[in-house]
Design a protein around this motif. Structure first.
Motif, PDB file in Angstrom:
ATOM      1  N   GLU A 142      22.046   4.275   4.083  1.00 55.98           N
ATOM      2  CA  GLU A 142      23.232   4.925   4.636  1.00 55.98           C
ATOM      3  C   GLU A 142      24.066   3.954   5.481  1.00 55.98           C
ATOM      4  N   GLY A 143      24.196   2.719   4.963  1.00 58.29           N
ATOM      5  CA  GLY A 143      25.024   1.723   5.630  1.00 58.29           C
ATOM      6  C   GLY A 143      24.358   0.988   6.781  1.00 58.29           C
ATOM      7  N   ARG A 144      23.117   1.312   7.090  1.00 56.88           N
ATOM      8  CA  ARG A 144      22.406   0.647   8.193  1.00 56.88           C
ATOM      9  C   ARG A 144      21.330  -0.279   7.621  1.00 56.88           C
ATOM     10  N   VAL A 145      21.122  -1.396   8.253  1.00 50.63           N
ATOM     11  CA  VAL A 145      20.065  -2.323   7.843  1.00 50.63           C
ATOM     12  C   VAL A 145      18.720  -1.756   8.298  1.00 50.63           C
ATOM     13  N   VAL A 146      17.804  -1.528   7.345  1.00 53.46           N
ATOM     14  CA  VAL A 146      16.488  -0.977   7.697  1.00 53.46           C
ATOM     15  C   VAL A 146      15.344  -1.922   7.340  1.00 53.46           C
ATOM     16  N   ARG A 147      15.496  -2.739   6.306  1.00 54.10           N
ATOM     17  CA  ARG A 147      14.460  -3.681   5.861  1.00 54.10           C
ATOM     18  C   ARG A 147      13.069  -3.061   5.937  1.00 54.10           C
ATOM     19  N   ARG A 148      12.796  -2.162   4.995  1.00 54.69           N
ATOM     20  CA  ARG A 148      11.524  -1.441   5.019  1.00 54.69           C
ATOM     21  C   ARG A 148      11.105  -1.034   3.616  1.00 54.69           C
ATOM     22  N   THR A 149       9.861  -0.597   3.515  1.00 51.93           N
ATOM     23  CA  THR A 149       9.368   0.018   2.293  1.00 51.93           C
ATOM     24  C   THR A 149       8.705   1.341   2.667  1.00 51.93           C
ATOM     25  N   MET A 150       9.015   2.361   1.913  1.00 46.95           N
ATOM     26  CA  MET A 150       8.358   3.657   2.120  1.00 46.95           C
ATOM     27  C   MET A 150       7.227   3.838   1.104  1.00 46.95           C
ATOM     28  N   GLY A 151       6.979   2.815   0.292  1.00 41.00           N
ATOM     29  CA  GLY A 151       5.948   2.894  -0.739  1.00 41.00           C
ATOM     30  C   GLY A 151       4.573   2.461  -0.274  1.00 41.00           C
ATOM     31  N   ILE A 152       4.472   1.956   0.949  1.00 47.22           N
ATOM     32  CA  ILE A 152       3.191   1.504   1.492  1.00 47.22           C
ATOM     33  C   ILE A 152       2.987   2.177   2.841  1.00 47.22           C
ATOM     34  N   ALA A 153       1.808   2.735   3.029  1.00 46.89           N
ATOM     35  CA  ALA A 153       1.469   3.379   4.299  1.00 46.89           C
ATOM     36  C   ALA A 153       0.027   3.047   4.649  1.00 46.89           C
ATOM     37  N   SER A 154      -0.332   3.227   5.901  1.00 48.63           N
ATOM     38  CA  SER A 154      -1.703   2.966   6.344  1.00 48.63           C
ATOM     39  C   SER A 154      -2.162   4.061   7.293  1.00 48.63           C
ATOM     40  N   LEU A 155      -3.369   4.520   7.057  1.00 51.22           N
ATOM     41  CA  LEU A 155      -4.034   5.424   7.994  1.00 51.22           C
ATOM     42  C   LEU A 155      -5.362   4.775   8.338  1.00 51.22           C
ATOM     43  N   GLY A 156      -5.429   4.158   9.510  1.00 52.13           N
ATOM     44  CA  GLY A 156      -6.644   3.465   9.936  1.00 52.13           C
ATOM     45  C   GLY A 156      -7.679   4.433  10.465  1.00 52.13           C
ATOM     46  N   GLY A 157      -8.870   3.921  10.666  1.00 53.84           N
ATOM     47  CA  GLY A 157      -9.966   4.746  11.160  1.00 53.84           C
ATOM     48  C   GLY A 157     -10.447   4.286  12.524  1.00 53.84           C
ATOM     49  N   ALA A 158     -11.075   5.177  13.245  1.00 47.02           N
ATOM     50  CA  ALA A 158     -11.563   4.858  14.585  1.00 47.02           C
ATOM     51  C   ALA A 158     -12.777   3.936  14.542  1.00 47.02           C
ATOM     52  N   THR A 159     -13.350   3.722  13.360  1.00 44.44           N
ATOM     53  CA  THR A 159     -14.492   2.817  13.275  1.00 44.44           C
ATOM     54  C   THR A 159     -14.078   1.362  13.194  1.00 44.44           C
TER      55      THR A 159
END
Length: 186
Positions: A142-159
């Motif tokens: 939408e005209g703003r520079v975001v430099r990102r990917t929404m195709g990669i995500a991470s959910l880490g664990g408490a261990t």
């Protein structure tokens, strides 16, 4: 009697100090032949125990490129040289003969598992991460520079320990992923 006076008079203490004639009875040829497992180590690396998020310090002794012993780090302000039973057994993570050196993989639409060596599996993962980043990269939105990917995500664990979480956050940020969470915060 003082609180510690009885300890100095305890026969085992006197024998070990050599203060009575029976000190040799407390020793044997086998005892005298014992050497510390750390004696032949060529390098000692400081590390953190991988089992929980407490972050106990460890000294990893290495000889000829192989881990020979892992002990608590007495200079660690967290654990002061002590390790729990899991931390004390952490040497087995890298030296146990039953350690897994391959992964099971089921190809898309496959019905069975196949064994892959770790190098092949890591190459497959790296290829998929690079491809996903390339295919889902957004430079602007939408005209703003975001430099990102929404195709990669991470959910880490408490261990995961502090070092692992730090490195994962750095990796995902460098990849442009903005969906990075940890179950401890959810």
């Amino acid at each position: 009697m003082s609180g510690r006076g009885w300890l100095a008079r305890w026969p085992v203490i006197r024998q070990l100090r050599g203060e009575d004639g029976r000190s040799e009875a407390a020793r044997s040829a086998r005892t005298d032949a014992l050497r510390p497992r750390t004696e032949d180590a060529t390098t000692v690396a400081r590390s953190i125990c991988p089992y929980c998020a407490v972050g106990c310090g460890q000294l990893v002794y290495v000889e000829d490129g192989k881990v020979t012993q892992i002990e608590g780090d007495p200079d660690s302000p967290i654990s002061r040289g002590r390790l729990c039973p899991k931390g004390s057994a952490s040497k087995q993570l890298v030296t146990h003969p039953g350690r897994r050196t391959e992964v099971l993989h089921r190809r898309p639409y496959g019905t069975g598992w196949e064994r892959l060596d770790l190098d092949t599996a890591m190459e497959m993962i790296a290829d998929r991460v690079v491809r996903t980043r390339r295919e889902t990269w957004e430079q602007t939105r939408e005209g703003r520079v975001v430099r990102r990917t929404m195709g990669i995500a991470s959910l880490g664990g408490a261990t995961l320990d502090d070092e692992e979480n730090y490195l994962m956050k750095k990796l995902y940020t460098a990849l442009g992923a903005i969906q990075v969470e940890n179950q401890a915060r959810i």
